[in-house]
Every structure is written in structure tokens, then in C-alpha cells.
Design an enzyme around this catalytic site. Structure first.
Site, PDB file in Angstrom:
ATOM      1  N   ILE A 130      -5.661   0.685  -7.816  1.00  0.00           N
ATOM      2  CA  ILE A 130      -5.394  -0.764  -7.733  1.00  0.00           C
ATOM      3  C   ILE A 130      -6.447  -1.402  -6.830  1.00  0.00           C
ATOM      4  O   ILE A 130      -6.511  -1.096  -5.647  1.00  0.00           O
ATOM      5  CB  ILE A 130      -4.006  -1.029  -7.126  1.00  0.00           C
ATOM      6  CG1 ILE A 130      -2.919  -0.310  -7.915  1.00  0.00           C
ATOM      7  CG2 ILE A 130      -3.730  -2.522  -7.025  1.00  0.00           C
ATOM      8  CD1 ILE A 130      -1.576  -0.262  -7.182  1.00  0.00           C
ATOM      9  N   GLY A 131      -7.255  -2.285  -7.389  1.00  0.00           N
ATOM     10  CA  GLY A 131      -8.322  -2.922  -6.602  1.00  0.00           C
ATOM     11  C   GLY A 131      -7.983  -4.357  -6.259  1.00  0.00           C
ATOM     12  O   GLY A 131      -8.558  -5.297  -6.828  1.00  0.00           O
ATOM     13  N   GLU A 249       4.910  -3.693  -9.957  1.00  0.00           N
ATOM     14  CA  GLU A 249       4.732  -2.780  -8.818  1.00  0.00           C
ATOM     15  C   GLU A 249       5.932  -2.779  -7.879  1.00  0.00           C
ATOM     16  O   GLU A 249       6.340  -1.742  -7.374  1.00  0.00           O
ATOM     17  CB  GLU A 249       3.465  -3.177  -8.037  1.00  0.00           C
ATOM     18  CG  GLU A 249       3.252  -2.325  -6.804  1.00  0.00           C
ATOM     19  CD  GLU A 249       1.950  -2.598  -6.069  1.00  0.00           C
ATOM     20  OE1 GLU A 249       1.102  -3.335  -6.589  1.00  0.00           O
ATOM     21  OE2 GLU A 249       1.798  -2.067  -4.958  1.00  0.00           O
TER      22      GLU A 249
HETATM   23  C1  LIG Z   1       0.637   3.006   1.502  1.00  0.00           C
HETATM   24  C2  LIG Z   1      -0.214   1.833   1.114  1.00  0.00           C
HETATM   25  C3  LIG Z   1      -0.977   1.919  -0.042  1.00  0.00           C
HETATM   26  C4  LIG Z   1      -1.792   0.842  -0.413  1.00  0.00           C
HETATM   27  N1  LIG Z   1      -2.535   0.957  -1.544  1.00  0.00           N
HETATM   28  C5  LIG Z   1      -3.283  -0.091  -1.934  1.00  0.00           C
HETATM   29  C6  LIG Z   1      -4.057   0.008  -3.139  1.00  0.00           C
HETATM   30  O1  LIG Z   1      -4.076   1.039  -3.802  1.00  0.00           O
HETATM   31  N2  LIG Z   1      -4.799  -1.056  -3.504  1.00  0.00           N
HETATM   32  C7  LIG Z   1      -4.809  -2.218  -2.785  1.00  0.00           C
HETATM   33  O2  LIG Z   1      -5.469  -3.156  -3.218  1.00  0.00           O
HETATM   34  N3  LIG Z   1      -4.090  -2.348  -1.638  1.00  0.00           N
HETATM   35  C8  LIG Z   1      -3.346  -1.317  -1.204  1.00  0.00           C
HETATM   36  N4  LIG Z   1      -2.617  -1.417  -0.033  1.00  0.00           N
HETATM   37  C9  LIG Z   1      -2.747  -2.641   0.770  1.00  0.00           C
HETATM   38  C10 LIG Z   1      -1.478  -3.511   0.821  1.00  0.00           C
HETATM   39  O3  LIG Z   1      -0.879  -3.659  -0.416  1.00  0.00           O
HETATM   40  C11 LIG Z   1      -1.716  -4.875   1.505  1.00  0.00           C
HETATM   41  O4  LIG Z   1      -2.632  -5.680   0.881  1.00  0.00           O
HETATM   42  C12 LIG Z   1      -2.228  -4.703   2.849  1.00  0.00           C
HETATM   43  O5  LIG Z   1      -1.570  -3.640   3.459  1.00  0.00           O
HETATM   44  C13 LIG Z   1      -1.985  -5.994   3.654  1.00  0.00           C
HETATM   45  O6  LIG Z   1      -3.182  -6.443   4.102  1.00  0.00           O
HETATM   46  P1  LIG Z   1      -3.749  -6.244   5.583  1.00  0.00           P
HETATM   47  O7  LIG Z   1      -3.687  -4.785   5.909  1.00  0.00           O
HETATM   48  O8  LIG Z   1      -5.075  -6.923   5.623  1.00  0.00           O
HETATM   49  O9  LIG Z   1      -2.711  -6.978   6.517  1.00  0.00           O
HETATM   50  P2  LIG Z   1      -2.674  -8.531   6.860  1.00  0.00           P
HETATM   51  O10 LIG Z   1      -2.650  -9.351   5.608  1.00  0.00           O
HETATM   52  O11 LIG Z   1      -3.747  -8.842   7.834  1.00  0.00           O
HETATM   53  O12 LIG Z   1      -1.276  -8.624   7.558  1.00  0.00           O
HETATM   54  C14 LIG Z   1      -1.060  -8.074   8.867  1.00  0.00           C
HETATM   55  C15 LIG Z   1       0.298  -8.501   9.366  1.00  0.00           C
HETATM   56  O13 LIG Z   1       0.374  -9.946   9.456  1.00  0.00           O
HETATM   57  C16 LIG Z   1       1.479 -10.432   8.707  1.00  0.00           C
HETATM   58  N5  LIG Z   1       1.112 -11.688   8.070  1.00  0.00           N
HETATM   59  C17 LIG Z   1       0.083 -11.896   7.254  1.00  0.00           C
HETATM   60  N6  LIG Z   1       0.033 -13.194   6.878  1.00  0.00           N
HETATM   61  C18 LIG Z   1       1.072 -13.800   7.486  1.00  0.00           C
HETATM   62  C19 LIG Z   1       1.549 -15.144   7.495  1.00  0.00           C
HETATM   63  N7  LIG Z   1       0.957 -16.113   6.821  1.00  0.00           N
HETATM   64  N8  LIG Z   1       2.647 -15.411   8.225  1.00  0.00           N
HETATM   65  C20 LIG Z   1       3.273 -14.448   8.929  1.00  0.00           C
HETATM   66  N9  LIG Z   1       2.855 -13.161   8.966  1.00  0.00           N
HETATM   67  C21 LIG Z   1       1.771 -12.840   8.251  1.00  0.00           C
HETATM   68  C22 LIG Z   1       1.770  -9.358   7.658  1.00  0.00           C
HETATM   69  O14 LIG Z   1       3.131  -9.388   7.264  1.00  0.00           O
HETATM   70  C23 LIG Z   1       1.452  -8.093   8.434  1.00  0.00           C
HETATM   71  O15 LIG Z   1       2.527  -7.689   9.234  1.00  0.00           O
HETATM   72  C24 LIG Z   1      -1.816  -0.352   0.380  1.00  0.00           C
HETATM   73  C25 LIG Z   1      -1.050  -0.407   1.538  1.00  0.00           C
HETATM   74  C26 LIG Z   1      -0.267   0.652   1.903  1.00  0.00           C
HETATM   75  C27 LIG Z   1       0.539   0.543   3.171  1.00  0.00           C
END
Ligand SMILES: Cc1cc2nc3c(=O)[nH]c(=O)nc-3n(C[C@H](O)[C@H](O)[C@H](O)COP(=O)(O)OP(=O)(O)OC[C@H]3O[C@@H](n4cnc5c(N)ncnc54)[C@H](O)[C@@H]3O)c2cc1C
Length: 338
Positions: A130-131, A249
Site C-alpha cells: 500500500i503506497g 481496509e
Molecule cells: C503497522 C502499520 C503498518 C502500516 N503500513 C502502511 C502501509 O503499508 N502503507 C502506508 O501507506 N502506510 C502504512 N502505515 C502508516 C499509517 O497507516 C499512517 O499513515 C501513519 O501511521 C500515520 O502517519 P504519521 O506516522 O505521519 O503520523 P501523523 O499523521 O504525524 O500523526 C501523529 C499523531 O498525531 C495525531 N494527529 C494527526 N493529525 C491530527 C489532527 N489534525 N488532530 C489531532 N491529532 C492529530 C495522530 O492521531 C497521531 O497520534 C502503517 C502504519 C502502521 C502502524
């Protein structure tokens, strides 16, 4: 040994009839798996296992037969998901393709894409990643910046995806790119593509997690040409499509069942003779209550997705209230711990 009680609500007979068949298959398949392997659950990647699931018709279960599917119901598929997750089976090589990439192609793909990809997915031969996420675009997915610029014969892609689970093991990804920059309208100008992860211009770098495991990756695109026939749906319609994909998903049971084997092992460890009864009752209370509610929500969503009904949040409220009022079935759950 049965590890979980699934008789907490009634599924149609054709769905329940599958359960014994799947359990028998898994008992044989999983005989050599150690608890640590089972605890990896949907993180376990095993091509041969996926092929055997495909041979039994348990991938692409609800898809039309003309695309290699089996035209079974969403609830029959749910039983297979529950049983494989509860057993901690290594489903990762087909999970994403079965759950969302295939259904996305069925919904938005061209006839050629469906014929080319769906039968191979249903046979357990193709793994998809998933990209979506990018270094500065996680929760705020619409802010993706990876650019797909229209050129002769396709799109030239530059940018980085992150947290891409299993990109290093998969043949393809479905990725969300920006094909047009529309000032102040970040939900517009997005498009989805089928990306061959072996294409020139793609480099995949591992991200090692705190436990030393590798399933996350960074995927870098540098002047990578994605051919025109790999555009999924319409150029510019990516936001509508990707939110549909997220519906596939987020509706399944993996969000609560994928930890089951780990929890069972934890309870086995802590619930030694002296504390056994108290610990079991406590764990049972938490898990039967929590899992039961989550399962009902998940089933409701899958049933609705299966019948293409529109999801209305209000309709779920009485269902949840009823579950929460109900006595948790402690005794049955803990009985399966033996
Ligand atoms: C096990 C796992 C597998 C994954 N696999 C994939 C994959 O295969 N492909 C893929 O594309 N992605 C994948 N992801 C990524 C996932 O789906 C999310 O996109 C990503 O974890 C969230 O982005 P970030 O880490 O930049 O966090 P951020 O978006 O920076 O968020 C950080 C924190 O801030 C909070 N937050 C963010 N915005 C707000 C707001 N406006 N108001 C209040 N709180 C807020 C969030 O809830 C979170 O607690 C995976 C994640 C996990 C944990």
C-alpha cells in the site's frame, strides 16, 4: 485446540459450515508453528501457505468467477478471516491484495487490469503493498506530494512513500500520487496507480522496528515511468477512490484479532497456578467484552459492504448498546484457554 469462541452471534449456515473445514486445514498447516510464529499473525509472510489458501478458494472469495473469484458471500469470507487470524496463520503474502487491492481493481480498474491481476491474486501468487503514507503525509493523506507527471506513454514519478509494509517482498503496490497541483484544493489532482515494484527508478530501503523486525520500508521514486495502462480509475479521482479503498481496509477483524495469539501466550505465562483463576477471569472479562463488541461492529460493516448498502453511523448505535448491555461470555472464552 480451539482458541476462540465464535458462537457469540449467529452467522448464516453457509458461513458457519466453512468453519470446520478451515480449522481442519489450519490444524494441519500450523502444526509446526511455534507460539512466536503464531503471534506474528497477519505479519507472517509465506508464499506457499498463500498458494494453498488460493487452491482452496479462500482468496478472492467474493469476486466474480470470471476473474478467478468464487462468488461466495462476504460473511463466508469473514469466517475464513476469523479462523486464519485466530490461529495466527501467515496470511501476509495475500492479505492486502485480497482485502483491498483486488476489490479496488474490481471497482475502478479497467477490464484489462482485472483480467491481468485478479486471477493471479486469487491463486495466491501476487503480493501487493500500500503506497499511501509519505514522510510528511500520514493522517493528513490528502497532502501527499509524490508527483506523477504526464509524459509520453505514461507518468514520470518522483517522491517518497513511507511505512510501506512488505514493499520489499511484494510484486506490486497501489500508490496514490499527485498528478496535478490544484492550489488550495489538496483533495483534487490525486490519482491511483498500479506500480510494479521492480521498475527502474524505484529503490526500497528497510525501516527496522524496535523489535528488530523488518516489514516497514521507505520506497523512493526517481524518474520512474509508470505506464498509462497502470493508472487505476480516472486521473484526478484518486481521493474518492482511496477513501473507498480505506473502507475495505478498515472493516475487517484484523484490527482486534491479530493480537489474539499474543494475548493467549501472555495469559499462559502470567496465569500460573496461584493466580490462575483471578488472572483468567480478569483477562476473560476484558477480552470477551472488548472483542465481542469489536467483532459485532466489524461484522456489521462487512455485511453492509457485502450488500453494497450505504453505511450510516446512526444505525450502528443500537447494535453497540445491545452488545454492551449483554453479559460477556466469560466462561466460554476462558474454557477455550485450556
Ligand atoms: C503497522 C502499520 C503498518 C502500516 N503500513 C502502511 C502501509 O503499508 N502503507 C502506508 O501507506 N502506510 C502504512 N502505515 C502508516 C499509517 O497507516 C499512517 O499513515 C501513519 O501511521 C500515520 O502517519 P504519521 O506516522 O505521519 O503520523 P501523523 O499523521 O504525524 O500523526 C501523529 C499523531 O498525531 C495525531 N494527529 C494527526 N493529525 C491530527 C489532527 N489534525 N488532530 C489531532 N491529532 C492529530 C495522530 O492521531 C497521531 O497520534 C502503517 C502504519 C502502521 C502502524
Amino acid at each position: 485446540m480451539a482458541t476462540f469462541n465464535f458462537e457469540l452471534s449467529t452467522l448464516p449456515p453457509e458461513a458457519e459450515a466453512l468453519r470446520d473445514e478451515v480449522r481442519t486445514f489450519l490444524k494441519q498447516e500450523m502444526a509446526q508453528y511455534r507460539p512466536a510464529d503464531r503471534a506474528r499473525s497477519w505479519g507472517g509472510f509465506n508464499r506457499d501457505f498463500s498458494r494453498r489458501m488460493g487452491e482452496r478458494g479462500w482468496i478472492g472469495m467474493t469476486w466474480p468467477k470470471k476473474y478467478g473469484g468464487h462468488e461466495r458471500t462476504a460473511l463466508e469470507r469473514y469466517v475464513v478471516l476469523e479462523e486464519t487470524l485466530a490461529a495466527g496463520a501467515p496470511v501476509s503474502a495475500h492479505w492486502v491484495a485480497d482485502r483491498q487491492s483486488g476489490p479496488l481493481l474490481l471497482r475502478f480498474g479497467t477490464e484489462e487490469q482485472r483480467q491481468r491481476f485478479l486471477p493471479r491474486i486469487a491463486r495466491g501468487e501476487l503480493a501487493f503493498a500500500i503506497g499511501m503514507s509519505e514522510p510528511d503525509s500520514g493522517s493528513d493523506l490528502a497532502s501527499v506530494r509524490t508527483r506523477a507527471e504526464k509524459v509520453a506513454g505514461g507518468y514520470k514519478v518522483n517522491g517518497t512513500k513511507i511505512w510501506t509494509s512488505n514493499a520489499h517482498l511484494s510484486e506490486y503496490a497501489i500508490a496514490l500520487f499527485r498528478t496535478k497541483v490544484v492550489p488550495d484544493k489538496k483533495h483534487e489532482g490525486l490519482s491511483q496507480f498500479l506500480v510494479d515494484l521492480k521498475s527502474p527508478g524505484i529503490s526500497i530501503r528497510p525501516i527496522i522496528d524496535l523489535a528488530g523486525g523488518h516489514h516497514f520500508n521507505e520506497v523512493h521514486f526517481q524518474d520512474c515511468l509508470v505506464p498509462d495502462d497502470m493508472l487505476v480509475g480516472k486521473d484526478g479521482e484518486g481521493w474518492k477512490q482511496v477513501t473507498t479503498e480505506l473502507g475495505f481496509e478498515r472493516s475487517g477483524p484484523e484490527r482486534y484479532l491479530s493480537s489474539l495469539q499474543l494475548v493467549i501466550e501472555l495469559i499462559r505465562e502470567v496465569a500460573r497456578p496461584l493466580l490462575e483463576l483471578v488472572a483468567r477471569a480478569r483477562a476473560g472479562s476484558l477480552d470477551a467484552g472488548g472483542w465481542k463488541s469489536l467483532r459485532m461492529l466489524s461484522l456489521e460493516l462487512v455485511d453492509r459492504l457485502g450488500s453494497h448498502a450505504r453505511m450510516e453511523e446512526d444505525a450502528l448505535v443500537p447494535v453497540v448498546e445491545e452488545i454492551l448491555d449483554d453479559d460477556t461470555d466469560l466462561e466460554i472464552w476462558t474454557a477455550h484457554m485450556n
